[in-house]
Design a protein around this motif. Structure first.
Motif, PDB file in Angstrom:
ATOM      1  N   TYR A 122      -1.620   7.208  -2.295  1.00  0.00           N
ATOM      2  CA  TYR A 122      -2.790   6.593  -1.652  1.00  0.00           C
ATOM      3  C   TYR A 122      -2.378   5.230  -1.093  1.00  0.00           C
ATOM      4  O   TYR A 122      -1.743   4.427  -1.794  1.00  0.00           O
ATOM      5  N   TYR A 123      -2.714   4.972   0.189  1.00  0.00           N
ATOM      6  CA  TYR A 123      -2.451   3.670   0.806  1.00  0.00           C
ATOM      7  C   TYR A 123      -3.552   2.703   0.407  1.00  0.00           C
ATOM      8  O   TYR A 123      -4.695   2.857   0.818  1.00  0.00           O
ATOM      9  N   ILE A 124      -3.196   1.703  -0.422  1.00  0.00           N
ATOM     10  CA  ILE A 124      -4.192   0.707  -0.815  1.00  0.00           C
ATOM     11  C   ILE A 124      -4.340  -0.363   0.258  1.00  0.00           C
ATOM     12  O   ILE A 124      -5.388  -0.986   0.372  1.00  0.00           O
ATOM     13  N   PHE A 125      -3.275  -0.584   1.030  1.00  0.00           N
ATOM     14  CA  PHE A 125      -3.287  -1.450   2.199  1.00  0.00           C
ATOM     15  C   PHE A 125      -2.539  -0.707   3.300  1.00  0.00           C
ATOM     16  O   PHE A 125      -1.915   0.327   3.042  1.00  0.00           O
ATOM     17  N   ASN A 157       0.289  -1.070   4.752  1.00  0.00           N
ATOM     18  CA  ASN A 157       1.713  -0.841   4.536  1.00  0.00           C
ATOM     19  C   ASN A 157       2.094  -0.695   3.066  1.00  0.00           C
ATOM     20  O   ASN A 157       3.272  -0.794   2.723  1.00  0.00           O
ATOM     21  N   THR A 158       1.117  -0.483   2.188  1.00  0.00           N
ATOM     22  CA  THR A 158       1.390  -0.391   0.752  1.00  0.00           C
ATOM     23  C   THR A 158       0.815   0.909   0.206  1.00  0.00           C
ATOM     24  O   THR A 158      -0.387   1.140   0.270  1.00  0.00           O
ATOM     25  N   GLN A 159       1.687   1.732  -0.347  1.00  0.00           N
ATOM     26  CA  GLN A 159       1.289   3.047  -0.856  1.00  0.00           C
ATOM     27  C   GLN A 159       1.588   3.131  -2.352  1.00  0.00           C
ATOM     28  O   GLN A 159       2.682   2.809  -2.802  1.00  0.00           O
ATOM     29  N   LEU A 160       0.600   3.582  -3.126  1.00  0.00           N
ATOM     30  CA  LEU A 160       0.784   3.874  -4.543  1.00  0.00           C
ATOM     31  C   LEU A 160       1.120   5.353  -4.683  1.00  0.00           C
ATOM     32  O   LEU A 160       0.546   6.190  -3.984  1.00  0.00           O
ATOM     33  N   LEU A 161       2.044   5.684  -5.598  1.00  0.00           N
ATOM     34  CA  LEU A 161       2.464   7.068  -5.789  1.00  0.00           C
ATOM     35  C   LEU A 161       2.456   7.449  -7.265  1.00  0.00           C
ATOM     36  O   LEU A 161       2.750   6.628  -8.128  1.00  0.00           O
ATOM     37  N   LEU A 162       2.143   8.716  -7.506  1.00  0.00           N
ATOM     38  CA  LEU A 162       2.269   9.315  -8.828  1.00  0.00           C
ATOM     39  C   LEU A 162       2.977  10.648  -8.609  1.00  0.00           C
ATOM     40  O   LEU A 162       2.563  11.440  -7.762  1.00  0.00           O
ATOM     41  N   ARG A 163       4.048  10.881  -9.372  1.00  0.00           N
ATOM     42  CA  ARG A 163       4.866  12.071  -9.131  1.00  0.00           C
ATOM     43  C   ARG A 163       5.289  12.702 -10.452  1.00  0.00           C
ATOM     44  O   ARG A 163       5.672  12.004 -11.382  1.00  0.00           O
ATOM     45  N   LEU A 164       5.230  14.022 -10.489  1.00  0.00           N
ATOM     46  CA  LEU A 164       5.734  14.788 -11.624  1.00  0.00           C
ATOM     47  C   LEU A 164       6.962  15.544 -11.155  1.00  0.00           C
ATOM     48  O   LEU A 164       6.908  16.266 -10.152  1.00  0.00           O
ATOM     49  N   ASP A 165       8.081  15.359 -11.853  1.00  0.00           N
ATOM     50  CA  ASP A 165       9.336  16.070 -11.577  1.00  0.00           C
ATOM     51  C   ASP A 165       9.645  16.984 -12.745  1.00  0.00           C
ATOM     52  O   ASP A 165       9.522  16.577 -13.905  1.00  0.00           O
ATOM     53  N   ASN A 166      10.073  18.200 -12.437  1.00  0.00           N
ATOM     54  CA  ASN A 166      10.487  19.152 -13.456  1.00  0.00           C
ATOM     55  C   ASN A 166      11.781  19.789 -12.977  1.00  0.00           C
ATOM     56  O   ASN A 166      11.849  20.249 -11.839  1.00  0.00           O
ATOM     57  N   PHE A 167      12.802  19.813 -13.838  1.00  0.00           N
ATOM     58  CA  PHE A 167      14.064  20.450 -13.466  1.00  0.00           C
ATOM     59  C   PHE A 167      14.667  21.121 -14.692  1.00  0.00           C
ATOM     60  O   PHE A 167      14.749  20.530 -15.762  1.00  0.00           O
ATOM     61  N   LYS A 168      15.067  22.368 -14.511  1.00  0.00           N
ATOM     62  CA  LYS A 168      15.719  23.141 -15.569  1.00  0.00           C
ATOM     63  C   LYS A 168      17.090  23.540 -15.039  1.00  0.00           C
ATOM     64  O   LYS A 168      17.200  24.418 -14.183  1.00  0.00           O
ATOM     65  N   ARG A 203       3.965  18.825   2.801  1.00  0.00           N
ATOM     66  CA  ARG A 203       3.532  17.431   2.813  1.00  0.00           C
ATOM     67  C   ARG A 203       2.234  17.365   3.605  1.00  0.00           C
ATOM     68  O   ARG A 203       2.197  17.773   4.768  1.00  0.00           O
ATOM     69  N   LEU A 204       1.183  16.872   2.976  1.00  0.00           N
ATOM     70  CA  LEU A 204      -0.131  16.770   3.599  1.00  0.00           C
ATOM     71  C   LEU A 204      -0.580  15.320   3.564  1.00  0.00           C
ATOM     72  O   LEU A 204      -0.652  14.710   2.492  1.00  0.00           O
ATOM     73  N   ASN A 205      -0.845  14.763   4.747  1.00  0.00           N
ATOM     74  CA  ASN A 205      -1.405  13.413   4.874  1.00  0.00           C
ATOM     75  C   ASN A 205      -2.794  13.534   5.476  1.00  0.00           C
ATOM     76  O   ASN A 205      -2.956  14.131   6.549  1.00  0.00           O
ATOM     77  N   ILE A 206      -3.785  12.991   4.788  1.00  0.00           N
ATOM     78  CA  ILE A 206      -5.151  12.942   5.306  1.00  0.00           C
ATOM     79  C   ILE A 206      -5.655  11.521   5.098  1.00  0.00           C
ATOM     80  O   ILE A 206      -5.775  11.062   3.957  1.00  0.00           O
ATOM     81  N   ASP A 207      -5.907  10.831   6.200  1.00  0.00           N
ATOM     82  CA  ASP A 207      -6.314   9.430   6.154  1.00  0.00           C
ATOM     83  C   ASP A 207      -5.342   8.640   5.286  1.00  0.00           C
ATOM     84  O   ASP A 207      -4.174   8.577   5.584  1.00  0.00           O
ATOM     85  N   LYS A 208      -5.794   8.099   4.165  1.00  0.00           N
ATOM     86  CA  LYS A 208      -4.940   7.278   3.297  1.00  0.00           C
ATOM     87  C   LYS A 208      -4.287   8.075   2.176  1.00  0.00           C
ATOM     88  O   LYS A 208      -3.560   7.523   1.358  1.00  0.00           O
ATOM     89  N   PHE A 209      -4.540   9.370   2.123  1.00  0.00           N
ATOM     90  CA  PHE A 209      -4.066  10.200   1.011  1.00  0.00           C
ATOM     91  C   PHE A 209      -2.808  10.998   1.376  1.00  0.00           C
ATOM     92  O   PHE A 209      -2.636  11.424   2.512  1.00  0.00           O
ATOM     93  N   LEU A 210      -1.979  11.232   0.358  1.00  0.00           N
ATOM     94  CA  LEU A 210      -0.777  12.045   0.488  1.00  0.00           C
ATOM     95  C   LEU A 210      -0.741  13.040  -0.662  1.00  0.00           C
ATOM     96  O   LEU A 210      -1.030  12.690  -1.812  1.00  0.00           O
ATOM     97  N   LEU A 211      -0.405  14.280  -0.347  1.00  0.00           N
ATOM     98  CA  LEU A 211      -0.123  15.289  -1.358  1.00  0.00           C
ATOM     99  C   LEU A 211       1.134  16.016  -0.889  1.00  0.00           C
ATOM    100  O   LEU A 211       1.194  16.495   0.242  1.00  0.00           O
ATOM    101  N   ALA A 212       2.148  16.062  -1.757  1.00  0.00           N
ATOM    102  CA  ALA A 212       3.413  16.693  -1.372  1.00  0.00           C
ATOM    103  C   ALA A 212       3.988  17.427  -2.567  1.00  0.00           C
ATOM    104  O   ALA A 212       3.712  17.091  -3.720  1.00  0.00           O
ATOM    105  N   GLY A 213       4.799  18.434  -2.276  1.00  0.00           N
ATOM    106  CA  GLY A 213       5.447  19.170  -3.348  1.00  0.00           C
ATOM    107  C   GLY A 213       6.658  19.913  -2.829  1.00  0.00           C
ATOM    108  O   GLY A 213       6.810  20.128  -1.629  1.00  0.00           O
TER     109      GLY A 213
END
Length: 182
Positions: A115-118, A120-131, A79-89
């Motif tokens: 990404y934090y647009i405000f 206390n408000t974060q937008l997220l996009l996530r890809l899930d893969n499960f086999k 999990r990486l947080n830099i300023d308003k950005f998040l990247l996790a896996g």
């Protein structure tokens, strides 16, 4: 470096409390410091492993029913947080080796960007893969979400989940979750 360990009833919630095959778990986690340009990053990297013997257990949504054998679970995450950005896996894998027969492997991953647009408000996009097994088709889901922190102990999550393999509207799901942290 931090570590966590535990011993749990290895079958599931509601299983016989006298289960004689506990699940042993170990997790290692590190938080190295990051300075990227003028930004300070917060990085967490972790790995986990779990093991137990099983008798008449049901796993993977009962795809493995009345399972007798050894179960090994492991994974890694970041999990990486830099300023308003998040990247996790995260990557997870489960190996189920029966006393007789062929080993079954279930595995999957997720990758999340945010990404934090405000404040206390974060937008997220996530890809899930499960086999769930080697012979099964992998399930791919795309999640679009908004997380809203309402107060220190409360948050609201709004998630729209799209089946990336069959994006017909009838297979999409909408979730609204209210959380209280304590």
């Amino acid at each position: 470096l931090r570590y966590h360990g535990g011993v749990f009833n290895g079958r599931a919630v509601g299983a016989d409390p006298a289960d004689k095959f506990p699940l042993f778990i170990l997790r290692l986690e590190s938080n190295p410091s990051l300075n990227i340009g003028n930004s300070k990053g917060d990085l967490t990297i972790g790995g986990n492993i779990a093991y137990n013997k099983a008798q008449n257990a049901n796993y993977i949504n009962s795809m493995l029913s009345n399972f007798n054998g050894n179960r090994l679970l492991f994974g890694g995450d970041f999990r990486l947080n830099i300023d308003k950005f998040l990247l996790a896996g995260e990557y997870i894998r489960g190996e189920y080796k029966p006393e007789t027969g062929v080993k079954t492997v279930a595995q999957g991953f997720h990758l999340t960007g945010g990404y934090y647009i405000f404040e206390n408000t974060q937008l997220l996009l996530r890809l899930d893969n499960f086999k769930p097994t080697e012979n099964a088709k992998a399930q791919n889901l795309l999640l679009v979400g908004v997380n809203q922190k309402l107060s220190e102990p409360a948050a609201l999550q709004f998630n729209y989940v799209i089946d990336a393999d069959d994006s017909k509207f009838q297979y999409n799901r909408l979730f609204l979750v209210f959380q209280i942290f304590f």
